[in-house]
Design an enzyme around this catalytic site. Sequence first.
Site, short mmCIF file in Angstrom:
data_model
loop_
_atom_site.label_atom_id
_atom_site.label_comp_id
_atom_site.label_asym_id
_atom_site.label_seq_id
_atom_site.Cartn_x
_atom_site.Cartn_y
_atom_site.Cartn_z
N SER A 1 -2.05 7.94 1.05
CA SER A 1 -0.83 7.55 0.33
C SER A 1 0.03 8.74 -0.07
O SER A 1 -0.47 9.84 -0.35
CB SER A 1 -1.20 6.80 -0.95
OG SER A 1 -2.05 5.73 -0.66
N SER B 1 -8.13 9.82 -4.74
CA SER B 1 -9.30 9.74 -5.63
C SER B 1 -10.15 11.00 -5.50
O SER B 1 -10.54 11.39 -4.40
CB SER B 1 -10.15 8.51 -5.29
OG SER B 1 -9.41 7.35 -5.55
N GLU C 1 -13.46 0.41 4.58
CA GLU C 1 -12.98 0.60 3.22
C GLU C 1 -12.85 -0.72 2.49
O GLU C 1 -12.95 -0.78 1.27
CB GLU C 1 -11.61 1.31 3.26
CG GLU C 1 -11.13 1.69 1.89
CD GLU C 1 -9.79 2.42 1.89
OE1 GLU C 1 -9.44 3.03 2.91
OE2 GLU C 1 -9.13 2.38 0.85
C1 LIG Z 1 -7.42 3.48 -8.39
C2 LIG Z 1 -6.71 3.81 -7.14
C3 LIG Z 1 -7.26 4.72 -6.25
C4 LIG Z 1 -6.58 5.07 -5.08
N1 LIG Z 1 -7.16 5.98 -4.26
C5 LIG Z 1 -6.49 6.37 -3.15
C6 LIG Z 1 -7.04 7.39 -2.31
O1 LIG Z 1 -8.12 7.90 -2.57
N2 LIG Z 1 -6.34 7.77 -1.23
C7 LIG Z 1 -5.14 7.21 -0.92
O2 LIG Z 1 -4.57 7.58 0.08
N3 LIG Z 1 -4.58 6.26 -1.71
C8 LIG Z 1 -5.23 5.82 -2.82
N4 LIG Z 1 -4.68 4.85 -3.62
C9 LIG Z 1 -3.34 4.35 -3.31
C10 LIG Z 1 -3.32 2.91 -2.79
O3 LIG Z 1 -3.75 2.87 -1.46
C11 LIG Z 1 -1.89 2.39 -2.97
O4 LIG Z 1 -1.70 2.20 -4.35
C12 LIG Z 1 -1.61 1.09 -2.26
O5 LIG Z 1 -1.65 1.26 -0.86
C13 LIG Z 1 -0.25 0.51 -2.65
O6 LIG Z 1 0.78 1.43 -2.59
P1 LIG Z 1 1.76 1.66 -3.85
O7 LIG Z 1 0.92 1.86 -5.02
O8 LIG Z 1 2.72 2.67 -3.47
O9 LIG Z 1 2.51 0.27 -4.04
P2 LIG Z 1 3.74 -0.30 -3.21
O10 LIG Z 1 3.46 -0.25 -1.75
O11 LIG Z 1 4.99 0.32 -3.68
O12 LIG Z 1 3.71 -1.82 -3.66
C14 LIG Z 1 4.23 -2.30 -4.91
C15 LIG Z 1 4.19 -3.83 -4.88
O13 LIG Z 1 5.00 -4.30 -3.79
C16 LIG Z 1 4.26 -5.12 -2.93
N5 LIG Z 1 4.69 -4.92 -1.54
C17 LIG Z 1 4.94 -3.77 -0.89
N6 LIG Z 1 5.27 -3.98 0.38
C18 LIG Z 1 5.19 -5.32 0.57
C19 LIG Z 1 5.38 -6.19 1.68
N7 LIG Z 1 5.67 -5.73 2.90
N8 LIG Z 1 5.21 -7.50 1.48
C20 LIG Z 1 4.87 -7.99 0.27
N9 LIG Z 1 4.67 -7.24 -0.81
C21 LIG Z 1 4.83 -5.92 -0.66
C22 LIG Z 1 2.83 -4.64 -3.11
O14 LIG Z 1 1.90 -5.64 -2.72
C23 LIG Z 1 2.78 -4.35 -4.59
O15 LIG Z 1 2.57 -5.56 -5.28
C24 LIG Z 1 -5.33 4.50 -4.79
C25 LIG Z 1 -4.79 3.56 -5.66
C26 LIG Z 1 -5.45 3.23 -6.83
C27 LIG Z 1 -4.82 2.21 -7.73
#
Ligand SMILES: Cc1cc2nc3c(=O)[nH]c(=O)nc-3n(C[C@H](O)[C@H](O)[C@H](O)COP(=O)(O)OP(=O)(O)OC[C@H]3O[C@@H](n4cnc5c(N)ncnc54)[C@H](O)[C@@H]3O)c2cc1C
Lengths: 367, 381
Positions: B132, B164, B248
Site C-alpha cells: 500500500s 505492518s 493472505e
Molecule cells: C491494521 C492494518 C494493517 C495493514 N498492513 C499492511 C501491510 O502490512 N502492508 C500493506 O501493504 N498494507 C497494509 N495495510 C493497508 C491495507 O491493505 C489497506 O488499508 C487497504 O487495501 C485499503 O486501502 P485504503 O486504506 O487506502 O482504503 P481505500 O482504498 O481508500 O478505501 C476507502 C473505502 O473506499 C472503498 N472503496 C475503494 N475502492 C472501491 C471500489 N472500487 N469499489 C467499492 N468501494 C471501494 C473501500 O472499500 C473503503 O471502504 C494495512 C491496513 C490495516 C488497517
Amino acid sequence: MGSDPIADTALLEQLARDVLERSCGAEVVASSESAWPEELWRALDTTGLTRVGVSEARGGAGGGWAEAAAILRTAARYAAPVPLAETSVLAGWALDEAAVELPGGPLTVARGDLRVERRRDGWILSGRADRVPWARESSWIVMFVDRRDTCLVAAVPSDRPRIVRSLNLAREPRDTVICDEIDLRDLPVAELESPTGLVSRGALVRAIQMSGALDRVLELTVEYASVRRQFGRAIAEFQAVQQELALLAGEAAAARAAADEAVSAVAAVTGTPSTRAAHTRREEVAAAKVRTGIAAYEGARIAHQLHGAIGITFEHQLHHFTSRLLSWREEYGNERRWATELGRLLAAMGGEGTWRRLVTAGDPVAP
Amino acid sequence: MTLARAAPSTHELGALRAEVRAFLAEARAAGAFIPRCDSWISGHDPEFSRELGRRGWIGRSWPARYGGRDRDELERYAITEELLAAGAPVAAHWFAQRQTGPLLLRHGTEAQRRRFLPAIAGGDCYFAILMSEPNAGSDLASVRTSAEPVAGGWRVTGRKVWTSHAHKSHFGVLLCRTGPPGERRHEGLSQLILDLHAPGVTIRPIRLLSGESHFSEVTLDGAFVPDDMLVGSIGNGWSQVLSELAFERSGPERFLSTMPLILEFIDAAGPDCAPETAETIGLLAAQLWTMRRMSMEIARALAAGDAPAARAALVKDIGTRFEQWSVEAIRRVAGREPAPESADRISSLLAQAIAASPTVTLRGGTSEILRGVVARELASR
Ligand SMILES: Cc1cc2nc3c(=O)[nH]c(=O)nc-3n(C[C@H](O)[C@H](O)[C@H](O)COP(=O)(O)OP(=O)(O)OC[C@H]3O[C@@H](n4cnc5c(N)ncnc54)[C@H](O)[C@@H]3O)c2cc1C
C-alpha cells in the site's frame, strides 16, 4: 440400484439429478399442493433413491449419511415436493434400528403429545402429533413416543389415525395426526435407545436441504442478474448488485460448509447402535442447523431483492426455494433453540474444552 | 518441489496440538505472554518467535533443505490455530511465514530460498509487506514507487504506508514499478526484496487509535536493491501478488482474532449461564465451525498449488464480519464495560477487540473489494 451397495456419492448425485430433471420441473412443484406428484415419487422409488441410508437387510438401498446427504441436497435443488428424507433417513432409520422391514410407499414420522398404555397383552397408542410431513400421502406413519430415557417407535398404517390437513410456509403438507386408542398389538413396535435421535436427525436433514436450496437460489439469482437489463445494461454490472451477489454466494458457501461438516461428523461415527446413540454429534448438528438457518434468511432476502417484483409472483419459481428455506429453518428447532442448546453444551466444557471440541469436529468415533 | 507426504492421522494431529498447548500453558504460567486479541498483528515478541522456530513450529510444511520439516500443511494449520486461540505473540514472524515463505517457494531463486527460508523458519528473520501507498490502497495497481535500473541492481524511490511492523522487521517485499503500466495497468510491476536497514530507507511508526504502533510509513529515497533480490520475473509482480493474496486472505487469523475473548467469555459463563449467554455462545460456535471448514478447504487447495482467489476473498469477508459481530455479541451480554488494562480479563479483552474491530475489514483488502472479486468470479461461471 436394488441390492448393489452404493459406491460413489457423485454417481448417486448424478442419478438423482437425472431423475429430478425429468420428473420434477417447476410445473410439478407448482401444482403439488393440489395434486400428489405420483409420477415423481415413482421415478424416485424405482431407482431406490427413496431408501438410501437404510440397510439393505431391511429393504433399504444401503449407504450412510454421506450418500443420503448427496440425494437430499440434490432433491432440495429441485424443491422436490415429496417426503424423501422422511421416508429414508427419518422413518427408514427408525425402522432399521428397530429391526423392522420397510413397508412400501412414502413414509413419515410423527412426534408430539403421544402416549402409550399397556393393556393386557399389548400397547394402546393415543394423543396427537402436529406438523407431520405428508401424513395425508404416506402409507405408514412411524410414531415416536417419548418415555423417560428411551423412545418407543411404532409403525402405524396411515388409515388408523385421524389426519387433519395443514401446511407450512412453502405449502408443503404438515398435518396433524390424532390417535384415538390405536391398538398396536399386531403392529411393529420397538424401543430405541436415544429419545432425542429424531430431532437431531431431523435438524440435520433440514440443514442439508437448506444448503441445496441455497445453491439453487444463488444460481437463479446470478442468472437473473445477468439477463435483466436496466439503464441499458445487465443489473449484474452495477456494483451495488455485485456486492449483494457476493454476500449471497457467501451465505450459500457457509451453509454448504456447515451442513458438510455435520454430515462428515455424523458419518464418522460407526460401530454398534449404542456407540452410535452415545455419539450423536449433537454439537455439529446444532451448529449446522444454526448456520444454515441464518443463511436461509439472508439468502432468501438477497435473492428477492435482486429479482425485483417478478420474484414475488407465484408464476416465478424463486418462491418455491425461498419459502422452503424459511420453513425449513423453523422445523426441528430454529436457530435460537439450537444455539441455546449448543451454548449450554459448550459452556459446560469451559473455554479450553470448547476449543478442543471445536477442533476435533469430524474426528472418527469407533466402537 | 512438492514432496509426497502422508497426511497426518487424527491421532498425530491431536498429539501435536497437545504439545503446542502444553508449551503455551507453560509459557503463560511463566509470564512469557498474556493472551490478547489480534495477537498475530499486535503481539510482537522476537524471543517467543525464536522459541517457536527452535521447536520446528514455523514453516513446518516447507522442505527440510530450506529449514522446514517436510510436514503436511494440516500440521502448520493446527499449530497456527492453537497459537491464535491462545492469543500468543506471533506477529514478529507472522508475515514472513504466511506470505514471504510461500512466495519464495513458488517464485524465489534457489539462492533466495537458501538464504531466507531457514532464517524465517528459525523465527529469526522478519519480513514486512510493502504494497500500500498513500494513493494506492484498494487500487493497488496504481502504485507509484519506482525502481530505476542501475549498475548491479535498482534504485528505489517512493513512499509506502500502513506497513505492518516495518520498524521491527529485517526485510520487506516491495511491490514497485519497473516498467510502464500498459493498457490494463497490471504490467510493469515487480517484487523486490528490500533490506529495511539499507541507506535511503526511512521508517516512521504510525500511532493507532489505541495508542499502539504496529504499522509504519516507509520512505524510499534512492535505496539500492541488488539484482539478485528480484523475486520471480520482471514485470510479473501483479500475478505474483494475486497468488500471495490467496494466502493472505484465507487463513485462520481471518476469523480467530477474537478467539481469546470468546474462550474467556465461555469460561466465565459456566454451565448455568443465562439463556441469552448460551444462545450467544451457540451462535459463535456455529459460525466458527463453518468458517473453519471453509478455510481448511482453501488451505488444502493452496497446498496443492492452486490459487483460489475468489474463495479466499469470500472466507475473509465472512470471517472478518464474524469477528466484528463476535465482539458486539459478547459485549451485549457480558455486562461489563470494555476497559483497556483492566484487571478483569473480559473487560480488557473487549477493549482490545473493540479497538481492533474496524481494522479487520480493511487490512488484506476491504470487504467491498473482496465482494467485487467474488462477483467477478460468479459472473464468469
Ligand atoms: C491494521 C492494518 C494493517 C495493514 N498492513 C499492511 C501491510 O502490512 N502492508 C500493506 O501493504 N498494507 C497494509 N495495510 C493497508 C491495507 O491493505 C489497506 O488499508 C487497504 O487495501 C485499503 O486501502 P485504503 O486504506 O487506502 O482504503 P481505500 O482504498 O481508500 O478505501 C476507502 C473505502 O473506499 C472503498 N472503496 C475503494 N475502492 C472501491 C471500489 N472500487 N469499489 C467499492 N468501494 C471501494 C473501500 O472499500 C473503503 O471502504 C494495512 C491496513 C490495516 C488497517
